[in-house]
Design an enzyme around this catalytic site. Structure first.
Site, PDB file in Angstrom:
ATOM      1  N   TYR A  57       5.382   5.733   1.683  1.00 38.68           N
ATOM      2  CA  TYR A  57       4.944   5.775   0.298  1.00 38.68           C
ATOM      3  C   TYR A  57       3.699   5.083   0.163  1.00 38.68           C
ATOM      4  O   TYR A  57       2.832   5.939  -0.829  1.00 38.68           O
ATOM      5  CB  TYR A  57       5.954   4.568  -0.148  1.00 38.68           C
ATOM      6  CG  TYR A  57       5.338   4.147  -1.575  1.00 38.68           C
ATOM      7  CD1 TYR A  57       5.571   4.828  -2.877  1.00 38.68           C
ATOM      8  CD2 TYR A  57       4.828   2.893  -2.051  1.00 38.68           C
ATOM      9  CE1 TYR A  57       4.893   4.543  -4.014  1.00 38.68           C
ATOM     10  CE2 TYR A  57       4.382   2.374  -3.116  1.00 38.68           C
ATOM     11  CZ  TYR A  57       4.698   3.149  -4.193  1.00 38.68           C
ATOM     12  OH  TYR A  57       4.050   2.996  -5.325  1.00 38.68           O
ATOM     13  N   SER A 111      -1.796   1.822  -6.157  1.00 38.30           N
ATOM     14  CA  SER A 111      -0.899   0.392  -5.834  1.00 38.30           C
ATOM     15  C   SER A 111      -1.870  -0.391  -4.728  1.00 38.30           C
ATOM     16  O   SER A 111      -2.797   0.060  -4.147  1.00 38.30           O
ATOM     17  CB  SER A 111       0.224   0.824  -4.897  1.00 38.30           C
ATOM     18  OG  SER A 111       0.641  -0.314  -4.291  1.00 38.30           O
ATOM     19  N   LYS A 138      -0.086   7.014  -1.894  1.00 36.77           N
ATOM     20  CA  LYS A 138      -1.121   6.573  -3.024  1.00 36.77           C
ATOM     21  C   LYS A 138      -2.457   6.703  -2.163  1.00 36.77           C
ATOM     22  O   LYS A 138      -3.447   7.047  -3.091  1.00 36.77           O
ATOM     23  CB  LYS A 138      -0.548   5.053  -2.873  1.00 36.77           C
ATOM     24  CG  LYS A 138       0.607   4.893  -3.898  1.00 36.77           C
ATOM     25  CD  LYS A 138       0.719   5.587  -5.318  1.00 36.77           C
ATOM     26  CE  LYS A 138       1.975   5.666  -5.663  1.00 36.77           C
ATOM     27  NZ  LYS A 138       1.935   6.592  -7.042  1.00 36.77           N
TER      28      LYS A 138
END
Ligand code: NAD
Ligand code: UD1
Length: 339
Positions: free
Chosen positions: A150, A125, A154
């Protein structure tokens, strides 16, 4: 033709990628625990393509089940979408996110190593970039500490995969840094189906337009941008899906681990998105201006030259296409796959 294992293949981006893989002649094995998706998405992929895929319900944290997938299917490469993605939830239950996204990814690459499968495309991302970078963001810019758990997962998985690839030359890993995926397949048959209140802009806009929610809250109109609202790089999910096929091709003849931005390279503000949505679809979106959302940056868009040059990939769809396709999906499936 190659056989591709797609973890999380029943989800939003995964289902669109399965469709493109089948159309391109790949064999597809989907491995998904259906924690945030419905198998109906894959039924629709099969009927749209006229081709069959193999679906296995399972969790990436289950190493025994993963070993049997690799034993029963001759897998050539893995596209790894499986993971949890709700930013707010990741702040409340961080361990659940660390377990699914980090421990799950480790289980997956361990099973790949046991099965001697070394080609991997990972869903990363744009959130991994340091917030101090000024857009357009390019892949040589430093990563930072994402503002939420979150995003942190990543970043950690990217770093684990980079280190893994250095330890063994056989690994060939693509890190695709998605900007803001929106839109749906042009058939209106598959699309994004968020559970509960959407976190992201596009599903919120379509749910207001269809009457499921009263109004859109625009998070801040005092940013230093074209009209004061946040600017992002929206990318059509079909273009994003195709980037995975391009990355698979690239990885066939390259070793190591490399990152690519997947975006259009164009930034659009929240008000531009809302206004364009109303224009192209002939429908009103009620809205109010609300305070800024914690963790948001003013502007984020990609420099996508590396993906265009090295992956031989070009985004084909513009914002109007994305907004028409999102709306077609929402209208045809007002309750997502739960009809
Ligand atoms: P999604 O939730 O629609 O798809 C993820 C899929 O993974 C779901 O089908 C879910 O059931 C499955 N899954 C979750 N945990 C699993 C587990 N432990 N074992 C097996 N399956 C599991 O999300 P999406 O939007 O399609 O995103 C796909 C990937 O891309 C995710 O890794 C996400 O973090 C990443 N990503 C998404 C965006 C975005 O805006 N949609 C942006 C950047 C990165
Ligand atoms: C968000 C996440 C990011 C994640 C990405 C994809 C945050 C801080 N960032 O990115 O970590 O990788 O989703 O899942 O949550 N907006 C509104 N009203 C809304 C929703 C959004 O005004 O109801 C605005 C936002 O302030 C932003 C833009 O719309 O300016 C896009 O928001 P969103 O779709 O949530 O994506 P990101 O914030 O880019």
């Amino acid at each position: 033709m190659a056989n591709i294992l797609v973890t999380g293949g029943a989800g939003y981006i995964g289902s669109h990628t399965c469709l493109e893989l089948l159309n391109a002649g790949y064999d597809v094995v989907v491995y998904d625990n259906l924690s945030n998706s419905a198998q109906e998405s894959l039924n629709r992929v099969e009927s749209l393509t006229g081709k069959k895929l193999t679906f296995i319900q399972g969790d990436i944290r289950d190493s025994v089940a993963l070993d049997s997938v690799f034993a029963e299917h001759q897998i050539d490469a893995v596209i790894h979408f499986a993971g949890l993605k709700a930013v707010g939830e990741s702040q409340q239950v961080p361990l659940t996110y660390f377990d699914n996204n980090i421990a799950g990814s480790i289980q997956l690459v361990q099973a790949m190593q046991r099965a001697q499968v070394f080609n991997l495309v990972f869903s990363s991302s744009a959130t991994v970039y340091d917030e101090a970078n000024v857009s357009p963001l390019n892949e040589d810019m430093p990563t930072g500490m994402p503002s939420n758990n979150y995003g942190y997962t990543k970043l950690i998985v990217e770093q684990l995969l980079q280190k893994l690839s250095l330890s063994d030359q056989r690994w060939s890993i693509a890190l695709l840094r998605y900007f803001n995926p929106v839109g749906a397949h042009q058939s209106g048959q598959i699309g994004e189906d968020p559970q509960g209140i959407p976190n992201n802009l596009m599903p919120f806009v379509t749910q207001v337009a269809v009457g499921r929610r009263e109004k859109l809250s625009i998070f801040g109109d005092d940013y230093d941008t074209v009209d004061g609202t946040g600017v992002r790089d929206y990318i059509h999910v079909v273009d994003l899906a195709n980037a995975h096929l391009c990355a698979l091709q690239n990885r066939l003849n390259h070793n190591g681990c490399r990152a690519w931005n997947i975006g259009t390279g164009k930034g659009k503000s929240v008000l531009q998105v809302k206004n364009t949505f109303e224009q192209v679809n002939g429908v009103k979106v009620a809205f109010e201006i609300s305070p800024r959302r914690e963790g948001d940056v003013a502007t984020s868009f990609a420099n996508n030259v590396r993906a265009i040059e090295e992956l031989n990939w070009t985004p084909k769809y513009n914002l109007e296409d994305m907004l028409k396709d999102s709306w077609r999906w929402q209208q045809q499936n007002p309750n997502g796959y739960r009809d």
